[in-house]
Design a protein around this motif. Structure first.
Motif, PDB file in Angstrom:
ATOM      1  N   LEU A 179       0.834  -1.204   0.000  1.00  0.00           N
ATOM      2  CA  LEU A 179       0.000   0.000   0.000  1.00  0.00           C
ATOM      3  C   LEU A 179       0.867   1.252   0.000  1.00  0.00           C
ATOM      4  N   LEU A 180       1.934   1.238   0.801  1.00  0.00           N
ATOM      5  CA  LEU A 180       2.844   2.382   0.846  1.00  0.00           C
ATOM      6  C   LEU A 180       3.366   2.709  -0.544  1.00  0.00           C
ATOM      7  N   HIS A 181       3.802   1.706  -1.275  1.00  0.00           N
ATOM      8  CA  HIS A 181       4.337   1.935  -2.614  1.00  0.00           C
ATOM      9  C   HIS A 181       3.255   2.434  -3.575  1.00  0.00           C
ATOM     10  N   ASP A 182       2.053   1.870  -3.487  1.00  0.00           N
ATOM     11  CA  ASP A 182       0.969   2.332  -4.356  1.00  0.00           C
ATOM     12  C   ASP A 182       0.640   3.797  -4.081  1.00  0.00           C
ATOM     13  N   CYS A 183       0.578   4.170  -2.799  1.00  0.00           N
ATOM     14  CA  CYS A 183       0.263   5.552  -2.447  1.00  0.00           C
ATOM     15  C   CYS A 183       1.390   6.495  -2.860  1.00  0.00           C
ATOM     16  N   MET A 184       2.639   6.041  -2.710  1.00  0.00           N
ATOM     17  CA  MET A 184       3.769   6.857  -3.140  1.00  0.00           C
ATOM     18  C   MET A 184       3.706   7.125  -4.643  1.00  0.00           C
ATOM     19  N   GLU A 185       3.339   6.117  -5.397  1.00  0.00           N
ATOM     20  CA  GLU A 185       3.251   6.301  -6.854  1.00  0.00           C
ATOM     21  C   GLU A 185       2.186   7.329  -7.190  1.00  0.00           C
ATOM     22  N   GLU A 186       1.043   7.265  -6.507  1.00  0.00           N
ATOM     23  CA  GLU A 186      -0.012   8.254  -6.742  1.00  0.00           C
ATOM     24  C   GLU A 186       0.433   9.653  -6.312  1.00  0.00           C
ATOM     25  N   THR A 187       1.174   9.723  -5.215  1.00  0.00           N
ATOM     26  CA  THR A 187       1.544  11.017  -4.643  1.00  0.00           C
ATOM     27  C   THR A 187       2.683  11.698  -5.375  1.00  0.00           C
ATOM     28  N   TYR A 188       3.697  10.925  -5.774  1.00  0.00           N
ATOM     29  CA  TYR A 188       4.935  11.519  -6.265  1.00  0.00           C
ATOM     30  C   TYR A 188       5.178  11.355  -7.766  1.00  0.00           C
ATOM     31  N   SER A 189       4.225  10.817  -8.480  1.00  0.00           N
ATOM     32  CA  SER A 189       4.446  10.570  -9.915  1.00  0.00           C
ATOM     33  C   SER A 189       4.762  11.852 -10.678  1.00  0.00           C
ATOM     34  N   ALA A 190       4.187  12.975 -10.233  1.00  0.00           N
ATOM     35  CA  ALA A 190       4.426  14.246 -10.929  1.00  0.00           C
ATOM     36  C   ALA A 190       5.553  15.053 -10.287  1.00  0.00           C
ATOM     37  N   ILE A 191       6.165  14.518  -9.214  1.00  0.00           N
ATOM     38  CA  ILE A 191       7.198  15.255  -8.487  1.00  0.00           C
ATOM     39  C   ILE A 191       8.568  14.607  -8.633  1.00  0.00           C
ATOM     40  N   ALA A 192       8.607  13.290  -8.508  1.00  0.00           N
ATOM     41  CA  ALA A 192       9.879  12.562  -8.478  1.00  0.00           C
ATOM     42  C   ALA A 192      10.419  12.291  -9.888  1.00  0.00           C
ATOM     43  N   ASP A 193      11.662  11.835  -9.939  1.00  0.00           N
ATOM     44  CA  ASP A 193      12.282  11.483 -11.214  1.00  0.00           C
ATOM     45  C   ASP A 193      11.638  10.222 -11.779  1.00  0.00           C
ATOM     46  N   PRO A 194      11.802   9.945 -13.083  1.00  0.00           N
ATOM     47  CA  PRO A 194      11.114   8.824 -13.725  1.00  0.00           C
ATOM     48  C   PRO A 194      11.410   7.460 -13.111  1.00  0.00           C
ATOM     49  N   GLY A 195      12.584   7.280 -12.544  1.00  0.00           N
ATOM     50  CA  GLY A 195      12.945   5.973 -12.010  1.00  0.00           C
ATOM     51  C   GLY A 195      12.633   5.781 -10.538  1.00  0.00           C
ATOM     52  N   PHE A 196      11.985   6.777  -9.906  1.00  0.00           N
ATOM     53  CA  PHE A 196      11.778   6.733  -8.462  1.00  0.00           C
ATOM     54  C   PHE A 196      11.047   5.473  -8.013  1.00  0.00           C
ATOM     55  N   MET A 197       9.872   5.219  -8.601  1.00  0.00           N
ATOM     56  CA  MET A 197       9.085   4.072  -8.147  1.00  0.00           C
ATOM     57  C   MET A 197       9.698   2.749  -8.602  1.00  0.00           C
ATOM     58  N   VAL A 198      10.436   2.770  -9.682  1.00  0.00           N
ATOM     59  CA  VAL A 198      11.147   1.550 -10.089  1.00  0.00           C
ATOM     60  C   VAL A 198      12.126   1.148  -8.995  1.00  0.00           C
ATOM     61  N   HIS A 223      23.574   8.423  -9.926  1.00  0.00           N
ATOM     62  CA  HIS A 223      24.393   9.116 -10.920  1.00  0.00           C
ATOM     63  C   HIS A 223      24.120   8.559 -12.313  1.00  0.00           C
ATOM     64  N   GLY A 224      23.898   9.466 -13.254  1.00  0.00           N
ATOM     65  CA  GLY A 224      23.670   9.070 -14.629  1.00  0.00           C
ATOM     66  C   GLY A 224      22.207   8.900 -15.003  1.00  0.00           C
ATOM     67  N   GLU A 225      21.303   8.863 -14.015  1.00  0.00           N
ATOM     68  CA  GLU A 225      19.889   8.745 -14.324  1.00  0.00           C
ATOM     69  C   GLU A 225      19.269  10.134 -14.469  1.00  0.00           C
ATOM     70  N   PRO A 226      18.212  10.253 -15.311  1.00  0.00           N
ATOM     71  CA  PRO A 226      17.592  11.573 -15.516  1.00  0.00           C
ATOM     72  C   PRO A 226      16.772  12.007 -14.308  1.00  0.00           C
ATOM     73  N   GLY A 227      16.577  13.307 -14.179  1.00  0.00           N
ATOM     74  CA  GLY A 227      15.723  13.853 -13.137  1.00  0.00           C
ATOM     75  C   GLY A 227      16.496  14.578 -12.058  1.00  0.00           C
ATOM     76  N   GLN A 228      15.770  15.377 -11.310  1.00  0.00           N
ATOM     77  CA  GLN A 228      16.345  16.155 -10.217  1.00  0.00           C
ATOM     78  C   GLN A 228      16.073  15.466  -8.877  1.00  0.00           C
ATOM     79  N   PRO A 229      17.027  15.537  -7.944  1.00  0.00           N
ATOM     80  CA  PRO A 229      16.803  14.928  -6.635  1.00  0.00           C
ATOM     81  C   PRO A 229      15.645  15.586  -5.898  1.00  0.00           C
ATOM     82  N   LEU A 230      14.909  14.800  -5.139  1.00  0.00           N
ATOM     83  CA  LEU A 230      13.837  15.342  -4.323  1.00  0.00           C
ATOM     84  C   LEU A 230      14.417  16.153  -3.163  1.00  0.00           C
ATOM     85  N   GLN A 231      13.665  17.164  -2.742  1.00  0.00           N
ATOM     86  CA  GLN A 231      14.033  17.985  -1.611  1.00  0.00           C
ATOM     87  C   GLN A 231      13.022  17.747  -0.486  1.00  0.00           C
ATOM     88  N   THR A 232      13.480  17.854   0.762  1.00  0.00           N
ATOM     89  CA  THR A 232      12.582  17.665   1.892  1.00  0.00           C
ATOM     90  C   THR A 232      12.791  18.757   2.921  1.00  0.00           C
TER      91      THR A 232
END
Length: 211
Positions: free
Chosen positions: A25-44, A191-200
């Protein structure tokens, strides 16, 4: 067991033997929450580390002072039926729709953040997620109150760009410290993957004392 939101959901304390469904459930909710915020490989990366997340949860949920709950929908709930729909309901215990966990901080990883740590033993709202289909129903508030007493001094970390979460926590007395640090570990971008690091950044409520 406790019914909330006029009988629409039921909250149950979570145990170590429920680690798989909690993490799923945590992973499913994270995907819904961060899909537009995190880098493309985050949930992978998150899902690839599922076994590690399960082990971490099993260890954490048995830690001192931890409060942890899972939420489930009540089948056939109606606004007219209210609590009468909940009595004797056949709950789908394998399909939770929300989760919350609070623990005692500070945590080891927080020492890497550009802020002064909280005093040991301060309550941290470590996780609070609900499925998008439940947003606006009051479930988030019910879960928050399950793991934090009303007006209990506490803190939390939120991901930059998640304005919905920030507004939600502000409703319950949390104030944004506004000092952002780069997320590391599985939250970072290899390193080498696309996207910007998340900030907290950190938010406080009540008389939280810093070291």
């Amino acid at each position: 067991m406790g019914f909330v939101c006029n009988g629409r959901y039921v909250l149950e304390p979570a145990a170590a033997d429920e680690a798989e469904k909690y993490v799923n459930l945590l992973h499913d909710c994270m995907e819904e929450t961060y899909s537009a915020i995190a880098d493309p490989g985050f949930m992978v990366r998150r899902r690839a580390a599922r076994d590690e997340s399960i082990e971490e949860f099993m260890e954490e949920v048995n830690g001192p002072g931890v409060r942890c709950f899972l939420a489930y929908e009540v089948p056939r709930w109606t606004s007219q039926g209210g609590l009468s729909c909940a009595v004797g309901a056949d709950i789908e215990w394998d399909a939770p729709v929300g989760l919350a966990l609070s623990s005692l901080g500070p945590h080891e990883w927080e020492s890497e953040m550009p802020v002064v740590p909280v005093v040991a033993g301060t309550r941290d709202l470590s996780q609070l997620y609900t499925r998008a289909t439940t947003h606006g129903t009051g479930l988030g508030e019910a879960l928050l109150r399950a793991v934090l007493a009303d007006d209990e001094p506490a803190y939390l970390w939120y991901i930059g760009g998640n304005e919905r979460a920030k507004r939600f926590y502000e409703k319950f007395g949390f104030q944004d410290e506004g000092i952002f640090g780069e997320c590391g570990g599985i939250w970072g971008v290899p390193h080498g993957e696309p996207g910007q690091p998340l900030q907290t950044a950190r938010m406080f409520r009540g008389g939280v004392v810093l070291q």
